[in-house]
Design a protein around this motif. Structure first.
Motif, PDB file in Angstrom:
ATOM      1  N   CYS B  57       4.878  56.852  18.541  1.00  0.00           N
ATOM      2  CA  CYS B  57       4.801  57.086  20.348  1.00  0.00           C
ATOM      3  C   CYS B  57       5.132  58.396  20.697  1.00  0.00           C
ATOM      4  N   PRO B  58       4.596  58.637  21.830  1.00  0.00           N
ATOM      5  CA  PRO B  58       4.795  59.998  22.109  1.00  0.00           C
ATOM      6  C   PRO B  58       6.182  60.710  22.727  1.00  0.00           C
ATOM      7  N   HIS B  59       7.015  59.363  22.868  1.00  0.00           N
ATOM      8  CA  HIS B  59       8.338  59.606  23.552  1.00  0.00           C
ATOM      9  C   HIS B  59       9.439  59.954  22.241  1.00  0.00           C
ATOM     10  N   GLN B  60       9.350  59.165  21.289  1.00  0.00           N
ATOM     11  CA  GLN B  60      10.433  59.744  20.233  1.00  0.00           C
ATOM     12  C   GLN B  60       9.606  59.106  18.968  1.00  0.00           C
ATOM     13  N   ASP B  61      10.104  59.433  17.828  1.00  0.00           N
ATOM     14  CA  ASP B  61       9.165  58.995  16.749  1.00  0.00           C
ATOM     15  C   ASP B  61       9.276  57.467  16.241  1.00  0.00           C
ATOM     16  N   VAL B  62       8.566  56.681  16.943  1.00  0.00           N
ATOM     17  CA  VAL B  62       8.677  55.205  16.832  1.00  0.00           C
ATOM     18  C   VAL B  62       7.221  54.840  16.390  1.00  0.00           C
ATOM     19  N   ALA B  63       7.169  53.993  15.280  1.00  0.00           N
ATOM     20  CA  ALA B  63       5.807  53.575  15.010  1.00  0.00           C
ATOM     21  C   ALA B  63       5.302  52.635  15.887  1.00  0.00           C
ATOM     22  N   LEU B  64       3.955  52.792  16.666  1.00  0.00           N
ATOM     23  CA  LEU B  64       3.608  51.921  17.587  1.00  0.00           C
ATOM     24  C   LEU B  64       3.219  50.753  16.945  1.00  0.00           C
ATOM     25  N   CYS B  65       2.834  50.493  15.785  1.00  0.00           N
ATOM     26  CA  CYS B  65       2.222  49.226  15.160  1.00  0.00           C
ATOM     27  C   CYS B  65       3.476  48.324  15.097  1.00  0.00           C
ATOM     28  N   GLU B  66       4.862  48.818  15.347  1.00  0.00           N
ATOM     29  CA  GLU B  66       5.960  47.986  15.457  1.00  0.00           C
ATOM     30  C   GLU B  66       6.194  47.385  16.866  1.00  0.00           C
ATOM     31  N   GLY B  67       5.343  47.851  17.633  1.00  0.00           N
ATOM     32  CA  GLY B  67       5.410  47.691  19.343  1.00  0.00           C
ATOM     33  C   GLY B  67       5.067  46.164  19.528  1.00  0.00           C
ATOM     34  N   LEU B  68       4.823  45.683  20.672  1.00  0.00           N
ATOM     35  CA  LEU B  68       4.449  44.501  21.077  1.00  0.00           C
ATOM     36  C   LEU B  68       3.133  44.761  21.629  1.00  0.00           C
ATOM     37  N   PHE B  69       2.024  43.656  21.472  1.00  0.00           N
ATOM     38  CA  PHE B  69       0.721  43.944  21.789  1.00  0.00           C
ATOM     39  C   PHE B  69       0.198  42.477  22.341  1.00  0.00           C
ATOM     40  N   ASP B  70      -0.109  42.401  23.911  1.00  0.00           N
ATOM     41  CA  ASP B  70      -0.608  41.153  24.284  1.00  0.00           C
ATOM     42  C   ASP B  70      -1.837  40.914  24.449  1.00  0.00           C
ATOM     43  N   GLY B  71      -2.814  41.798  23.884  1.00  0.00           N
ATOM     44  CA  GLY B  71      -4.414  41.858  23.965  1.00  0.00           C
ATOM     45  C   GLY B  71      -4.959  43.016  24.988  1.00  0.00           C
ATOM     46  N   SER B  72      -3.961  43.474  25.950  1.00  0.00           N
ATOM     47  CA  SER B  72      -4.252  44.364  26.893  1.00  0.00           C
ATOM     48  C   SER B  72      -3.381  45.332  27.036  1.00  0.00           C
ATOM     49  N   THR B  73      -1.978  45.123  26.908  1.00  0.00           N
ATOM     50  CA  THR B  73      -1.008  46.260  27.214  1.00  0.00           C
ATOM     51  C   THR B  73      -0.257  46.404  25.898  1.00  0.00           C
TER      52      THR B  73
END
Lengths: 346, 256
Positions: B57-73
């Motif tokens: 994440c460009p905000h802080q050092d957080v892995a985006l693969c742990e994020g949420l993804f609904d197919g578009s966002t």
């Protein structure tokens, strides 16, 4: 000491007292510096030293693991040893002058009372009253304990002379060890705040949903106090879910029951028990509360289906519980991110 | 003038690095992939189309693969910054775009297709019509500045705007002894010197200096406006973003 902060969009200049943490000096001067826990854990207030020198008050702060490049430091832990210039790699705006002013405060522990086998409430009487918004927290330093810890206010008064907090017993937790050692009553505390952005104000004009795990209920009780006093649940709905393991881990049920019985039509409060079936006695003792078995985010998801119109959600509790609730609210309830509020400070 | 602004900035010597097998990225899911040479990407599978972005994440050092993804966002779980998965453009409360890495699919595997240019990832132009991006790229001249060198001074004519490719550029307002820092640019694709895109702002209102060795794309404002006028749909998007960008710098208390 003169502090200059170069942010992505502009610079700020402010004065800091000897020994005062740069973050606190900036917030006090209405510079909206980035922070989340404000107590050395989250790494959000990372900055880079350009010139001058610093005194690091807590070299073992867990948030230091987020520091990478040369010269990086945590603003919540470092004080300036003379004039300093620092760089903050984010957009920083002046704090809205309409918000409660942050300040360094002092107070005395008035009482400590056990709420469960491992949770106590602590009442602190401030030397000078302060103002805060429902949902905010204070950074608190106990005598002889390294670093400060963030605790949400449970009560809501404006101005407030006394603040109530709840603390969970945790071995190896500096503040918690100190509190449960019996030395707390009468002790002097240093506080900084009010902190936190997960606030409630009655002009919100939305239905509110609170999902709290364990001690996360603290800020929700403050929000409910404020909302009930403003008769917010006459025109708006409130849905509150409070998750604990078993009945013996519950607390504040009398207070919650009294909120719910004041607004039977529009305020529903559900206690979620993750580790045991709901005993029949629970509903008898607290007829205005609902009880359910399950993880708090699952219980909320089941009960809230189809009720997400015009909702602002407040979340608090252990990080896995907050993350699970975020997942439900974003992916299933389709709430927009500005209507999901939480402070990750524990 | 060169037309090199949209050519890939990295060449892989003929062999494109393997990103991952297609089957490793679940339908409407995310996967973090480590690529030979140390680059890490998060790969998103949006209904069978694959998109690669910076892994953190460009905000802080957080892995985006742990994020949420609904197919578009795509949503970072830590502070709920969100991006459009097709462009990397920021949504909601996110303050900066994600750096996109074009992927090429061959058989059952995904390969790195090159690195998106500063114009492609840029906060103003990202996702505009292909012809318009080409035309803007033709206007762009790539320039490098050594640490400490001045890009422009207060009062200079504001004819060109800049898109940061790499490095860090700092602004100062005021004159002589009374100068104050007025922000800095550090992300690939950030636009500055945008007075060149406004009517009646013929002069620089701040000075700009490279804080470290920096590379920028220099684009003439009037010519860029002509390109945007000829594709009003793209021009409208770019102007809306310009308005948002200016607001972000001018935002007052509580008006974030």
């Amino acid at each position: 000491m003169r502090i200059q902060v170069n942010a992505r969009n502009r610079a700020f200049q402010f004065e800091a007292a000897t020994g005062e943490k740069i973050l606190y000096a900036g917030l006090r001067a209405q510079a909206g510096l980035p922070y989340e826990c404000a107590t050395g854990t989250c790494g959000t207030c990372k900055a880079k030293l350009i010139s001058g020198s610093l005194d690091d008050g807590w070299t073992q702060a867990p948030g230091k693991k987020y520091l990478k490049a040369e010269g990086e430091f945590l603003m919540c832990q470092c004080a300036a040893l003379g004039d300093v210039a620092i760089e903050v790699a984010s957009f920083v705006y002046p704090i809205d002058p309409g918000l409660c002013r942050m300040a360094a405060l002092e107070g005395t522990v008035q009482s400590v009372r056990a709420l469960t086998h491992d949770i106590s409430a602590i009442e602190v009487v401030l030397d000078t009253p302060c103002e805060f918004d429902a949902g905010q927290f204070m950074a608190i330093r106990a005598p002889g304990v390294q670093g400060m810890r963030g605790y949400s206010m449970v009560n809501f008064d404006r101005p407030a002379r006394a603040l109530e907090f709840i603390v969970k017993k945790k071995n190896g937790g500096g503040f918690s060890d100190w509190l449960f050692s019996g030395k707390a009553p009468g002790a002097r505390l240093e506080l900084f705040g009010p902190l936190g952005k997960a606030t409630f104000h009655p002009d919100l004009a939305r239905n509110i949903l609170c999902i709290a795990g364990g001690t996360g209920i603290a800020g929700m009780v403050s929000i409910l106090s404020r909302a009930c006093r403003a008769r917010y649940f006459d025109p708006h709905q409130g849905h509150v879910f409070f998750g604990v393991r078993t009945m013996k881990d519950t607390f504040y049920l009398e207070e919650l029951a009294s909120f719910a019985s004041e607004f039977p039509a529009n305020l529903s409060i559900t206690i979620a028990l993750s580790d045991e079936d709901v005993p029949a006695s629970a509903a008898q003792r607290f007829p205005s509360l609902a009880f359910a078995r399950g993880m708090v985010h699952d219980v909320a998801k089941h009960a809230m289906a189809g009720k997400y119109q015009n909702v602002r959600a407040y979340l608090a509790g252990p990080p896995p519980a907050v993350d699970a609730a975020i997942r439900v609210l974003l992916l299933e309830a389709k709430l927009t991110t500005d209507n999901i509020r939480y402070d990750k400070f524990s | 003038m060169t037309n090199s602004a949209r050519e890939p900035l990295t060449s892989f010597g003929g062999t494109r690095p393997l990103v991952c097998k297609v089957a490793e990225v679940p339908e409407n899911g995310l996967k973090e992939c480590a690529i030979e040479g140390g680059l890490k990407l998060v790969v998103a599978n949006a209904g069978g189309e694959f998109f690669g972005y910076q892994a953190m994440c460009p905000h802080q050092d957080v892995a985006l693969c742990e994020g949420l993804f609904d197919g578009s966002t795509l949503t970072c779980h830590m502070h709920l910054w969100q991006w459009d998965i097709r462009t990397g453009a920021p949504l909601g409360i996110a303050e900066s775009p994600l750096q996109r890495y074009p992927l090429a699919r061959e058989g059952d595997a995904l390969y790195l297709g090159g690195e998106a240019t500063a114009l492609d990832v840029g906060e103003l132009f990202n996702g505009l019509g292909e012809g318009t991006l080409e035309a803007l790229a033709k206007l762009a001249r790539r320039e490098e500045f050594a640490e400490g060198s001045v890009l422009y001074k207060l009062g200079d004519p504001a004819e060109d705007f800049f898109v940061l490719e790499s490095g860090r550029v700092e602004f100062q307002i005021g004159r002589d002894e009374r100068v104050n820092p007025a922000g800095f640019m550090l992300k690939k694709g950030e636009v500055f010197g945008w007075a060149a895109l406004l009517e009646n702002h013929p002069q620089r209102i701040a000075s700009a200096r490279a804080l470290e060795k920096s590379a920028v794309l220099r684009i003439n404002g009037k010519q860029a406006l002509k390109v945007l006028e000829s594709d009003p749909e793209s021009g409208y998007v770019a102007m809306r973003r310009l308005a948002g960008l200016i607001a972000r710098f001018l935002a007052a208390a509580g008006a974030k």
